[in-house]
Design a protein around this motif. Structure first.
Motif, PDB file in Angstrom:
ATOM      1  N   TYR A   1       0.903  -1.161   0.000  1.00  0.00           N
ATOM      2  CA  TYR A   1       0.000   0.000   0.000  1.00  0.00           C
ATOM      3  C   TYR A   1       0.940   1.209   0.000  1.00  0.00           C
ATOM      4  O   TYR A   1       1.638   1.457   0.987  1.00  0.00           O
ATOM      5  CB  TYR A   1      -0.859  -0.043   1.263  1.00  0.00           C
TER       6      TYR A   1
ATOM      7  N   HIS B   1       0.416   7.203   1.797  1.00  0.00           N
ATOM      8  CA  HIS B   1      -0.754   8.068   1.592  1.00  0.00           C
ATOM      9  C   HIS B   1      -1.144   8.676   2.936  1.00  0.00           C
ATOM     10  O   HIS B   1      -0.633   8.266   3.978  1.00  0.00           O
ATOM     11  CB  HIS B   1      -1.920   7.226   1.050  1.00  0.00           C
TER      12      HIS B   1
ATOM     13  N   ASP C   1      -4.569   9.254   5.413  1.00  0.00           N
ATOM     14  CA  ASP C   1      -5.905   8.669   5.526  1.00  0.00           C
ATOM     15  C   ASP C   1      -7.006   9.736   5.508  1.00  0.00           C
ATOM     16  O   ASP C   1      -8.159   9.419   5.212  1.00  0.00           O
ATOM     17  CB  ASP C   1      -6.018   7.833   6.815  1.00  0.00           C
TER      18      ASP C   1
ATOM     19  N   HIS D   1       1.822   7.497   5.533  1.00  0.00           N
ATOM     20  CA  HIS D   1       2.135   6.121   5.952  1.00  0.00           C
ATOM     21  C   HIS D   1       1.762   5.164   4.831  1.00  0.00           C
ATOM     22  O   HIS D   1       0.936   5.482   3.975  1.00  0.00           O
ATOM     23  CB  HIS D   1       1.359   5.762   7.230  1.00  0.00           C
TER      24      HIS D   1
END
Ligand code: PD2
Ligand code: ZN
Length: 286
Positions: A190, A193, A195, A263
């Protein structure tokens, strides 16, 4: 030298700002300019104009910063090693103040982790993230996992976990989204980004109608992959190892990169990685 021939160049502006920010007195800056050939009147005018523009730019940048709001927070005063939530003792493994990050041990039991995986498995689909232009969902190449959402309070197990998280971070269950479960296969990751929803994106207004901004995240590890799959915070050089039953909590008081809550999920090297994520909103999530 005639005033008309003395234009205030970008280079001069930068020099003036640098001198002022280094603590030079205005009269010393003017004196230095006069020494290098500037007429005093022009030097004073250039100094005044440049510093006024600089102050306006700083004030505008401040106005653009969204206001800080209250965020979830575990009761960590007195630096407890354990937090009692209901019948469970959750370990405080590591804390960071700014950004607020707390690594928790034993938030979920092994049995709860296994049961969550089995409830989620038949409902997995290629992960979608919120499409910022419309507020709908889209398959996102930045996330190569499979995922699903439970409804809030869907069954006794989900309800108990949500209640535990609410007590742990002092944030009502109603302000939480439904639990999301993700499965990463080897190589899946992932990319980093935030959240929170980007206020600049056109779809954000629609997303915010269901409870306002996201203000905190709890990522819970449902298994221990053989290698890889840490949750990474690249701006603070933090990597949280995925260990079954453990979790990482972090909060962000405004939807802005200044929170340093960028993160991601590092690629899984060997084995699978399963996580459950709980996002908390400013208001009641509907
Ligand atoms: O699985 C993770 O480690 C991870 C990393 C970044 C999960 C999320 N973000 C998330 O669910 O938002
Ligand atoms: Zn995330």
């Amino acid at each position: 030298m005639k005033a008309a021939s003395q234009t205030i160049t970008e280079e001069l502006r930068r020099w003036i700002v640098a001198q002022a920010e280094a603590g030079c007195r205005p009269e010393d800056i003017v004196a230095a300019m006069v020494k290098s050939g500037w007429e005093e009147e022009t030097a004073v005018e250039a100094l005044e104009r440049t510093l006024r523009e600089r102050l306006d730019a700083v004030a505008a940048a401040r106005v653009a910063l969204p206001p800080a709001v209250a965020v979830p927070e575990p009761a960590l005063d007195g630096a407890p090693a354990l937090l009692r939530v209901g019948a469970r003792e959750v370990k405080v493994l590591a804390t960071l103040r700014n950004p607020r990050v707390v690594v928790l041990g034993g938030l979920l039991s092994d049995e709860e982790c296994d049961a969550l995986i089995e409830l989620a498995r038949p409902r997995l689909a290629r992960s979608e993230t919120v499409d910022n232009s419309t507020g709908g969902s889209e398959v996102n190449a930045a996330r190569t996992s499979d995922g699903m959402f439970f409804a809030r309070g869907e069954g006794a197990l989900i309800g108990a976990i949500e209640q535990r998280i609410a007590e742990l971070v002092n944030w009502p269950v109603e302000r939480g989204e439904g639990l999301q479960v993700l499965r990463y296969r080897p190589g899946a990751e992932y990319l980093p980004h935030h959240d929170y929803f980007d206020p600049a994106h056109p779809g954000t207004a629609a997303v915010l109608r269901r409870g306002g901004q996201r203000v905190a995240t709890v990522v819970m590890y449902l298994n221990t992959p053989k290698a890889g799959g840490a949750t990474t915070f690249p701006e603070i050089s933090l990597e949280v190892a995925p260990v079954k039953g453990n979790a990482v909590f972090f909060s962000y008081e405004r939807p802005h990169p200044l929170t340093r809550t960028l993160h991601g999920g590092a690629p899984v090297v060997e084995g699978e990685k399963w996580v459950a994520t709980k996002w908390m909103r400013e208001g009641v999530f509907t």
